[in-house]
Design a protein around this motif. Structure first.
Motif, PDB file in Angstrom:
ATOM      1  N   THR A 113       0.853  -1.181   0.000  1.00 59.56           N
ATOM      2  CA  THR A 113       0.000   0.000   0.000  1.00 59.56           C
ATOM      3  C   THR A 113       0.892   1.235   0.000  1.00 59.56           C
ATOM      4  OG1 THR A 113      -1.859   1.102   1.117  1.00 59.56           O
ATOM      5  CG2 THR A 113      -0.205   0.061   2.527  1.00 59.56           C
ATOM      6  N   ASN A 114       0.293   2.413   0.204  1.00 61.90           N
ATOM      7  CA  ASN A 114       1.079   3.655   0.298  1.00 61.90           C
ATOM      8  C   ASN A 114       1.478   3.929   1.739  1.00 61.90           C
ATOM      9  OD1 ASN A 114      -0.889   5.298  -2.229  1.00 61.90           O
ATOM     10  ND2 ASN A 114       1.165   4.484  -2.447  1.00 61.90           N
ATOM     11  N   ASN A 115       2.611   4.567   1.918  1.00 62.59           N
ATOM     12  CA  ASN A 115       3.035   4.982   3.239  1.00 62.59           C
ATOM     13  C   ASN A 115       2.040   5.976   3.842  1.00 62.59           C
ATOM     14  OD1 ASN A 115       5.106   5.449   5.456  1.00 62.59           O
ATOM     15  ND2 ASN A 115       5.018   7.493   4.567  1.00 62.59           N
ATOM     16  N   HIS A 116       1.522   6.891   3.022  1.00 63.98           N
ATOM     17  CA  HIS A 116       0.628   7.907   3.581  1.00 63.98           C
ATOM     18  C   HIS A 116      -0.733   7.322   3.988  1.00 63.98           C
ATOM     19  CE1 HIS A 116      -0.983   8.315  -0.639  1.00 63.98           C
ATOM     20  NE2 HIS A 116      -2.105   8.563   0.013  1.00 63.98           N
ATOM     21  N   VAL A 139       4.867  -4.003   8.486  1.00 59.39           N
ATOM     22  CA  VAL A 139       6.177  -4.632   8.353  1.00 59.39           C
ATOM     23  C   VAL A 139       7.265  -3.582   8.155  1.00 59.39           C
ATOM     24  CG1 VAL A 139       7.576  -6.244   6.992  1.00 59.39           C
ATOM     25  CG2 VAL A 139       5.150  -6.717   7.409  1.00 59.39           C
ATOM     26  N   GLY A 140       7.006  -2.605   7.309  1.00 57.40           N
ATOM     27  CA  GLY A 140       7.991  -1.562   7.041  1.00 57.40           C
ATOM     28  C   GLY A 140       7.460  -0.555   6.048  1.00 57.40           C
ATOM     29  N   THR A 141       8.146   0.578   5.957  1.00 54.53           N
ATOM     30  CA  THR A 141       7.715   1.642   5.053  1.00 54.53           C
ATOM     31  C   THR A 141       8.908   2.272   4.346  1.00 54.53           C
ATOM     32  OG1 THR A 141       7.881   3.424   6.696  1.00 54.53           O
ATOM     33  CG2 THR A 141       5.794   2.219   6.585  1.00 54.53           C
ATOM     34  N   ASP A 142       8.623   2.910   3.240  1.00 54.12           N
ATOM     35  CA  ASP A 142       9.596   3.749   2.545  1.00 54.12           C
ATOM     36  C   ASP A 142       8.886   5.062   2.234  1.00 54.12           C
ATOM     37  OD1 ASP A 142      11.521   4.951   1.043  1.00 54.12           O
ATOM     38  OD2 ASP A 142      11.472   3.540  -0.618  1.00 54.12           O
ATOM     39  N   SER A 143       9.114   6.063   3.093  1.00 55.01           N
ATOM     40  CA  SER A 143       8.410   7.337   2.939  1.00 55.01           C
ATOM     41  C   SER A 143       8.840   8.069   1.674  1.00 55.01           C
ATOM     42  CB  SER A 143       8.663   8.227   4.158  1.00 55.01           C
ATOM     43  OG  SER A 143      10.048   8.461   4.345  1.00 55.01           O
ATOM     44  N   LYS A 144      10.081   7.845   1.239  1.00 56.44           N
ATOM     45  CA  LYS A 144      10.578   8.538   0.049  1.00 56.44           C
ATOM     46  C   LYS A 144       9.780   8.140  -1.193  1.00 56.44           C
ATOM     47  CE  LYS A 144      14.699   9.068  -2.824  1.00 56.44           C
ATOM     48  NZ  LYS A 144      16.118   8.715  -2.997  1.00 56.44           N
ATOM     49  N   MET A 145       9.512   6.859  -1.330  1.00 54.64           N
ATOM     50  CA  MET A 145       8.766   6.369  -2.486  1.00 54.64           C
ATOM     51  C   MET A 145       7.295   6.140  -2.173  1.00 54.64           C
ATOM     52  SD  MET A 145      10.697   6.357  -5.028  1.00 54.64           S
ATOM     53  CE  MET A 145      12.433   6.742  -5.218  1.00 54.64           C
ATOM     54  N   ASP A 146       6.879   6.431  -0.921  1.00 57.11           N
ATOM     55  CA  ASP A 146       5.490   6.325  -0.493  1.00 57.11           C
ATOM     56  C   ASP A 146       4.951   4.899  -0.640  1.00 57.11           C
ATOM     57  OD1 ASP A 146       3.178   7.244   0.638  1.00 57.11           O
ATOM     58  OD2 ASP A 146       2.330   8.043  -1.215  1.00 57.11           O
ATOM     59  N   ILE A 147       5.740   3.926  -0.185  1.00 58.30           N
ATOM     60  CA  ILE A 147       5.335   2.524  -0.216  1.00 58.30           C
ATOM     61  C   ILE A 147       5.402   1.963   1.198  1.00 58.30           C
ATOM     62  CG2 ILE A 147       5.961   0.201  -1.007  1.00 58.30           C
ATOM     63  CD1 ILE A 147       4.679   1.872  -3.166  1.00 58.30           C
ATOM     64  N   ASN A 202       9.655  18.070  -9.266  1.00 57.29           N
ATOM     65  CA  ASN A 202      10.684  18.815  -9.994  1.00 57.29           C
ATOM     66  C   ASN A 202      12.054  18.666  -9.351  1.00 57.29           C
ATOM     67  OD1 ASN A 202       8.916  19.897 -11.985  1.00 57.29           O
ATOM     68  ND2 ASN A 202       8.251  21.461 -10.529  1.00 57.29           N
ATOM     69  N   GLU A 203      12.224  17.605  -8.567  1.00 54.69           N
ATOM     70  CA  GLU A 203      13.512  17.339  -7.938  1.00 54.69           C
ATOM     71  C   GLU A 203      14.156  16.086  -8.523  1.00 54.69           C
ATOM     72  OE1 GLU A 203      12.517  16.969  -3.836  1.00 54.69           O
ATOM     73  OE2 GLU A 203      11.688  18.991  -3.711  1.00 54.69           O
ATOM     74  N   GLY A 204      13.455  15.415  -9.437  1.00 52.41           N
ATOM     75  CA  GLY A 204      14.008  14.236 -10.067  1.00 52.41           C
ATOM     76  C   GLY A 204      14.032  13.013  -9.182  1.00 52.41           C
ATOM     77  N   LEU A 205      13.350  13.061  -8.037  1.00 54.04           N
ATOM     78  CA  LEU A 205      13.432  11.952  -7.090  1.00 54.04           C
ATOM     79  C   LEU A 205      12.352  10.914  -7.345  1.00 54.04           C
ATOM     80  CD1 LEU A 205      14.159  13.961  -3.830  1.00 54.04           C
ATOM     81  CD2 LEU A 205      15.782  12.976  -5.454  1.00 54.04           C
ATOM     82  N   GLN A 206      11.193  11.345  -7.810  1.00 50.85           N
ATOM     83  CA  GLN A 206      10.104  10.425  -8.070  1.00 50.85           C
ATOM     84  C   GLN A 206      10.045  10.097  -9.555  1.00 50.85           C
ATOM     85  OE1 GLN A 206       8.369   8.770  -6.061  1.00 50.85           O
ATOM     86  NE2 GLN A 206       7.919   9.866  -4.177  1.00 50.85           N
ATOM     87  N   GLY A 218      -9.156   7.549  -1.401  1.00 50.44           N
ATOM     88  CA  GLY A 218      -9.500   6.170  -1.069  1.00 50.44           C
ATOM     89  C   GLY A 218      -8.880   5.179  -2.024  1.00 50.44           C
ATOM     90  N   ASN A 219      -8.532   5.648  -3.253  1.00 49.51           N
ATOM     91  CA  ASN A 219      -7.838   4.796  -4.215  1.00 49.51           C
ATOM     92  C   ASN A 219      -6.364   4.597  -3.859  1.00 49.51           C
ATOM     93  OD1 ASN A 219      -9.993   5.692  -6.736  1.00 49.51           O
ATOM     94  ND2 ASN A 219      -9.119   3.626  -6.757  1.00 49.51           N
ATOM     95  N   SER A 220      -5.823   5.468  -3.024  1.00 49.96           N
ATOM     96  CA  SER A 220      -4.401   5.393  -2.682  1.00 49.96           C
ATOM     97  C   SER A 220      -4.039   4.011  -2.161  1.00 49.96           C
ATOM     98  CB  SER A 220      -4.054   6.446  -1.628  1.00 49.96           C
ATOM     99  OG  SER A 220      -4.141   7.740  -2.144  1.00 49.96           O
ATOM    100  N   GLY A 221      -2.968   3.458  -2.690  1.00 51.40           N
ATOM    101  CA  GLY A 221      -2.535   2.130  -2.284  1.00 51.40           C
ATOM    102  C   GLY A 221      -3.132   1.020  -3.115  1.00 51.40           C
ATOM    103  N   GLY A 222      -4.074   1.359  -4.000  1.00 50.26           N
ATOM    104  CA  GLY A 222      -4.702   0.362  -4.858  1.00 50.26           C
ATOM    105  C   GLY A 222      -3.848   0.005  -6.051  1.00 50.26           C
ATOM    106  N   ALA A 223      -4.398  -0.832  -6.915  1.00 54.27           N
ATOM    107  CA  ALA A 223      -3.619  -1.417  -8.004  1.00 54.27           C
ATOM    108  C   ALA A 223      -3.832  -0.686  -9.320  1.00 54.27           C
ATOM    109  CB  ALA A 223      -3.999  -2.881  -8.180  1.00 54.27           C
ATOM    110  N   LEU A 224      -2.753  -0.524 -10.060  1.00 55.63           N
ATOM    111  CA  LEU A 224      -2.807  -0.154 -11.468  1.00 55.63           C
ATOM    112  C   LEU A 224      -2.381  -1.401 -12.232  1.00 55.63           C
ATOM    113  CD1 LEU A 224      -3.281   2.315 -13.400  1.00 55.63           C
ATOM    114  CD2 LEU A 224      -0.787   2.497 -13.511  1.00 55.63           C
ATOM    115  N   VAL A 225      -3.261  -1.927 -13.071  1.00 57.03           N
ATOM    116  CA  VAL A 225      -2.985  -3.196 -13.737  1.00 57.03           C
ATOM    117  C   VAL A 225      -3.099  -3.033 -15.248  1.00 57.03           C
ATOM    118  CG1 VAL A 225      -3.857  -4.493 -11.757  1.00 57.03           C
ATOM    119  CG2 VAL A 225      -5.397  -4.008 -13.647  1.00 57.03           C
ATOM    120  N   ASN A 226      -2.377  -3.919 -15.971  1.00 59.27           N
ATOM    121  CA  ASN A 226      -2.512  -3.938 -17.425  1.00 59.27           C
ATOM    122  C   ASN A 226      -3.660  -4.862 -17.810  1.00 59.27           C
ATOM    123  OD1 ASN A 226      -1.479  -6.550 -17.171  1.00 59.27           O
ATOM    124  ND2 ASN A 226       0.591  -5.960 -17.789  1.00 59.27           N
ATOM    125  N   THR A 227      -3.900  -5.025 -19.098  1.00 62.80           N
ATOM    126  CA  THR A 227      -5.047  -5.808 -19.546  1.00 62.80           C
ATOM    127  C   THR A 227      -4.851  -7.302 -19.337  1.00 62.80           C
ATOM    128  OG1 THR A 227      -4.149  -5.699 -21.799  1.00 62.80           O
ATOM    129  CG2 THR A 227      -5.880  -4.116 -21.209  1.00 62.80           C
TER     130      THR A 227
END
Length: 460
Positions: A113-116, A139-147, A202-206, A218-227
């Motif tokens: 999911t997302n860290n936020h 279990v753990g988080t990565d705030s930089k990448m929001d995971i 605009n910092e090139g980090l994301q 409410g969609n945050s942390g959900g899936a983006l899937v291909n066909t």
């Protein structure tokens, strides 16, 4: 009557002979042959939505996407209570509930999911698509990448989603966003990939995947899937003046997500490999400024000390155009690829030097082993102990002062923490090096938290 019949037959034969002669002798010749073929539906490219079957992908996804409830407690100031009970009664605890989505990535209950979505949670609850609810452990988080990674102990094997290759997706490809907007469970929306390697800071980090699939709170942390029903991203944010969907949404690519999750599972924290270069994205103006012909790629302004780039022989003035097989158009492309790697991984860096292309293998360095320098200041990321000691959750520590203008203040500044540069939060060393890149002769404004707890502001 017979005479009329004979004339009709003669006329008909004459017409046939005339038409045949024209076809044989007078009609222009062509070497091409036209063949009518049935449409090829093996690919979804160039087909309208009405011709693409989303049902299989949607069915695979909805059973693997969960509802996440975050219960947190915050302190609020109550002036009425202060009037009656004094300062001790003025601060009260208030429970807050937030909701979001998550993606089951293993049958034994690991959830991405997302860290936020889970930030500051005192209690986490996950509801599956079959309406079963479980307590979740962070279990753990990565705030930089929001995971973030959660774990539930279910009483059954769970349907889970497989990771797709986010580098392989193409702009214009159909995708589905699956989540729980406004607490509406199992919601599926469709769109296309609008852009790749999008950096909103605009910092090139994301390095987000941008889509026009409708994503809402409410969609945050959900899936983006291909066909094919494969996970290619974790939906993270929208760009909107209203806070609701207004045309574009953004997802963390699955290749970055997978690497982060594997690190959290195996090491308990994220293992970051560092290439060790700072520089500028190229365009016509930048290329003219540096006197080079390339208008795409990453121009190296500075090599980080003790980094893999320095050891491998990369130099200032080199233009990075490829990492392994990935084409590099700018810093977001570079950072997104490096974010999928770990310390000691070897990356083949293709550069242009003196108008000649050259490939150099570079061994990535562990982030904690190198220091960064800009404008006569060596700095490093703050540690967890620093965060606890100073009560902060971001900042960059000043390790050493070599700038002549600041040398008289070295004892006071060394060990202090940079909070912002030019009013931009100093989230980490990458943010600061990006902000200061190419500003050696320009003044910048620093907000600094000194070792004795004072905040000072200097310009140099």
């Amino acid at each position: 009557m017979k005479k009329i019949g004979s004339l009709f037959i003669v006329s008909l034969l004459s017409g046939i002979i005339t038409l045949g002669a024209y076809k044989l002798f007078l009609e222009p010749k062509s070497n091409s042959s036209l063949t009518t073929v049935s449409p090829n539906y093996s690919k979804n490219v160039s087909l309208g939505a009405e011709n693409v079957d989303f049902t299989t992908a949607a069915d695979m996804a909805v059973h693997s996407v969960v509802h996440v409830k975050n219960v947190s407690v915050r302190k609020v100031y109550n002036p009425i209570m202060e009037f009656f009970y004094g300062s001790k009664g003025s601060v009260q605890q208030q429970e807050q509930i937030g909701t979001g989505s998550g993606v089951v990535i293993s049958e034994d209950g690991y959830i991405a999911t997302n860290n936020h979505v889970v930030q500051d949670a005192t209690d986490l609850e996950v509801t599956l698509n079959n309406n079963k609810t479980y307590k979740a452990k962070l279990v753990g988080t990565d705030s930089k990448m929001d995971i973030a990674l959660l774990k539930i102990d279910a009483d059954e094997k769970l349907p889970y989603m497989v990771f797709g290759d986010s580098d392989a997706i193409k702009v214009g490809e159909w995708v589905l966003a699956v989540g729980n907007p406004y607490n509406l469970t199992s919601t599926v929306t469709a769109g296309i990939v609008s852009a790749k390697a999008r950096d909103l800071s605009n910092e090139g980090l994301q390095s987000f995947i941008q889509t026009d699939a409708a994503v809402n709170p409410g969609n945050s942390g959900g899936a983006l899937v291909n066909t094919n029903g494969e996970l290619i991203g974790i939906n993270t944010m929208i760009s909107s003046p209203t806070g609701s969907y207004a045309g574009y949404s953004f997802a963390v690519p699955s290749n970055i997500t997978r690497k982060i999750i594997e690190d959290l599972m195996q090491f308990g924290n994220v293992q970051r490999g560092v290439l060790g270069v700072q520089g500028s994205e190229l365009n016509s103006a930048v290329a003219e400024h540096f006197g080079i012909n390339e208008t795409q790629g990453f121009y190296i302004n500075e090599i980080t000390k003790k980094s893999g780039a320095e050891k491998a022989g990369l130099k200032e003035g080199d233009v990075i155009v490829k990492l392994d097989t990935k084409k590099i158009n700018g810093f977001s492309d570079l950072s997104s690829y490096i974010n999928t790697k770990r310390p000691n991984d070897v990356v083949n860096v293709t550069i242009i030097r003196d108008e000649k292309e050259k490939t150099i293998p570079v061994t990535l360095t562990k982030k904690e082993l190198i220091t960064y320098e800009a404008k006569g200041i060596e700095f490093e990321d703050i540690s967890s102990n620093d965060k606890k000691e100073y009560g902060i959750n971001y900042g960059v520590k000043i390790k050493k002062i070599t700038n002549e203008d600041l040398i008289d203040y070295a004892n006071e500044l060394e060990g202090s923490i940079i909070l912002s540069v030019d009013n931009v939060k100093a989230k980490d060393v990458e943010t600061v090096t990006k902000l200061l890149s190419g500003k050696d002769k320009q003044r910048s404004r620093y907000e600094i938290l000194t070792k004795n707890g004072k905040i000072v502001r200097i310009i140099f």
